[in-house]
Design a protein around this motif. Structure first.
Motif, mmCIF file in Angstrom:
data_model
loop_
_atom_site.group_PDB
_atom_site.id
_atom_site.type_symbol
_atom_site.label_atom_id
_atom_site.label_comp_id
_atom_site.label_asym_id
_atom_site.label_seq_id
_atom_site.Cartn_x
_atom_site.Cartn_y
_atom_site.Cartn_z
ATOM 1 N N MET A 175 0.834 -1.193 0.000
ATOM 2 C CA MET A 175 0.000 0.000 0.000
ATOM 3 C C MET A 175 0.871 1.247 0.000
ATOM 4 S SD MET A 175 -2.962 1.124 2.730
ATOM 5 C CE MET A 175 -1.803 1.228 4.107
ATOM 6 N N SER A 176 0.558 2.169 -0.883
ATOM 7 C CA SER A 176 1.309 3.407 -0.968
ATOM 8 C C SER A 176 0.869 4.378 0.125
ATOM 9 C CB SER A 176 1.109 4.056 -2.338
ATOM 10 O OG SER A 176 1.783 5.291 -2.412
ATOM 11 N N LEU A 177 1.839 4.929 0.852
ATOM 12 C CA LEU A 177 1.566 5.873 1.925
ATOM 13 C C LEU A 177 2.220 7.222 1.614
ATOM 14 C CD1 LEU A 177 2.265 3.588 5.031
ATOM 15 C CD2 LEU A 177 0.044 4.075 3.974
ATOM 16 N N THR A 178 1.859 8.221 2.384
ATOM 17 C CA THR A 178 2.472 9.538 2.266
ATOM 18 C C THR A 178 3.322 9.809 3.496
ATOM 19 O OG1 THR A 178 0.657 10.394 0.917
ATOM 20 C CG2 THR A 178 2.058 12.006 2.031
ATOM 21 N N TYR A 179 4.594 10.080 3.260
ATOM 22 C CA TYR A 179 5.567 10.328 4.324
ATOM 23 C C TYR A 179 6.058 11.770 4.263
ATOM 24 C CZ TYR A 179 6.234 5.254 5.054
ATOM 25 O OH TYR A 179 6.063 3.920 5.329
ATOM 26 N N VAL A 180 6.338 12.319 5.428
ATOM 27 C CA VAL A 180 7.074 13.582 5.539
ATOM 28 C C VAL A 180 8.329 13.278 6.336
ATOM 29 C CG1 VAL A 180 7.109 15.889 6.545
ATOM 30 C CG2 VAL A 180 5.060 15.081 5.351
ATOM 31 N N VAL A 181 9.483 13.648 5.789
ATOM 32 C CA VAL A 181 10.769 13.368 6.430
ATOM 33 C C VAL A 181 11.515 14.681 6.612
ATOM 34 C CG1 VAL A 181 12.943 12.096 6.296
ATOM 35 C CG2 VAL A 181 10.862 11.122 5.268
ATOM 36 N N THR A 182 11.926 14.986 7.834
ATOM 37 C CA THR A 182 12.719 16.192 8.084
ATOM 38 C C THR A 182 14.206 15.855 8.050
ATOM 39 O OG1 THR A 182 12.793 15.985 10.506
ATOM 40 C CG2 THR A 182 10.860 17.079 9.549
ATOM 41 N N GLY A 183 15.031 16.875 7.849
ATOM 42 C CA GLY A 183 16.467 16.639 7.768
ATOM 43 C C GLY A 183 16.821 15.733 6.610
ATOM 44 N N ALA A 184 16.188 15.986 5.442
ATOM 45 C CA ALA A 184 16.236 15.031 4.336
ATOM 46 C C ALA A 184 17.272 15.344 3.266
ATOM 47 C CB ALA A 184 14.851 14.938 3.687
ATOM 48 N N SER A 185 18.161 16.282 3.523
ATOM 49 C CA SER A 185 19.107 16.673 2.474
ATOM 50 C C SER A 185 20.346 15.789 2.404
ATOM 51 C CB SER A 185 19.532 18.133 2.676
ATOM 52 O OG SER A 185 20.223 18.289 3.907
ATOM 53 N N ARG A 186 20.596 15.012 3.449
ATOM 54 C CA ARG A 186 21.807 14.183 3.471
ATOM 55 C C ARG A 186 21.645 13.062 4.496
ATOM 56 N NH1 ARG A 186 26.123 18.080 6.735
ATOM 57 N NH2 ARG A 186 24.774 18.498 8.540
ATOM 58 N N GLY A 187 22.683 12.219 4.590
ATOM 59 C CA GLY A 187 22.700 11.166 5.602
ATOM 60 C C GLY A 187 21.512 10.231 5.545
ATOM 61 N N ILE A 188 21.052 9.812 6.726
ATOM 62 C CA ILE A 188 19.940 8.865 6.731
ATOM 63 C C ILE A 188 18.642 9.528 6.295
ATOM 64 C CG2 ILE A 188 21.020 7.386 8.470
ATOM 65 C CD1 ILE A 188 19.019 8.410 10.490
ATOM 66 N N GLY A 189 18.535 10.852 6.429
ATOM 67 C CA GLY A 189 17.349 11.533 5.941
ATOM 68 C C GLY A 189 17.203 11.368 4.446
ATOM 69 N N LEU A 190 18.279 11.598 3.713
ATOM 70 C CA LEU A 190 18.272 11.407 2.264
ATOM 71 C C LEU A 190 18.037 9.939 1.915
ATOM 72 C CD1 LEU A 190 18.656 12.562 -0.582
ATOM 73 C CD2 LEU A 190 21.130 12.265 -0.278
#
Length: 233
Positions: A1-16
């Motif tokens: 099932m496709s979900l909608t996620y919001v991820v902060t700190g997403a420019s690098r590391g584990i966020g990316l």
């Protein structure tokens, strides 16, 4: 099932890496960062169909308000999962014996107040979903079972506080069927973790998402590591 996620700190590391793995699974992902336009890795993933980039500074009230307005335009029907990954380690040279007040205030503001700011602002969108998951990226360095001496005192204290934030959110939101958890991602090979770390971003995120996929209401308020193992508070 496709979900909608919001991820902060997403420019690098584990966020990316969260953006990479979630989008590869077909989920819709909103990648939030202070300067997403400066991340070449993120720009390669953004297609404004399944992967979106939103500017967000979690400690700036106006930025949080603007970001949530943009997220609402993208995901007006609701957000299923919020991953609070944004955080800083602070200056590694300071221990509990010499950390100045400014160090504690700066790290606490980002790691605790920032997490609280975006979580509060996102609650209306999360409540539109039946999933209602909030995943706070914490650390074993915030565990009271891990009090060995060392530097990064402000980081350790902030992550202990973030764990408490997870607990109080879990309690306050339980009647609305939320699942709020803390996660230790492992010692990860990122700018923060350094090259000597034992875990790759790919391994960390793959493990976290494997556990996240199994979360149920009964798991509200737990603390686990990237392998899905329970952590001591």
């Amino acid at each position: 099932m496709s979900l909608t996620y919001v991820v902060t700190g997403a420019s690098r590391g584990i966020g990316l890496e969260f953006i990479k793995q979630l989008s590869s699974k077909g989920h819709t992902v909103v990648a939030c960062a202070r300067a997403p336009e400066k991340s070449e890795g993120l720009k390669q993933l953004v297609d404004n169909k399944k992967v979106y980039a939103v500017t967000l500074d979690t400690v700036n009230e106006a930025s949080v308000k603007s970001a949530v307005e943009k997220i609402t335009e993208i995901a007006g029907n609701g957000v299923d999962v919020l991953i609070n990954n944004a955080g800083i380690s602070g200056d590694r040279k300071y221990s509990s014996k010499d950390s100045p007040a400014s160090e504690y205030m700066s790290v606490f503001e980002t790691n605790v107040v920032g997490t609280s700011n975006i979580t509060q602002a996102m609650l209306p969108l999360l409540k539109k979903s039946q999933t209602r998951h909030i995943i706070n990226i914490s650390s074993n360095m915030g565990s009271h079972a891990n009090t060995t001496s060392g530097n990064l005192a402000a980081y350790r204290v902030s992550k202990a506080a973030e764990n408490m934030l997870t607990n109080v959110l879990a309690s306050d939101l339980k009647d609305d069927k939320f699942v709020v958890v803390s996660v230790h991602p492992g010692w990860v090979q990122t700018d923060m973790g350094g090259s000597n770390a034992h875990v790759t971003p790919q391994q960390s995120v793959q493990g976290i998402l494997a556990k996240a996929d199994t979360l149920e209401v009964k798991d509200n308020g737990i603390f686990f590591d990237y392998e899905g193992k329970p952590m001591d508070w």
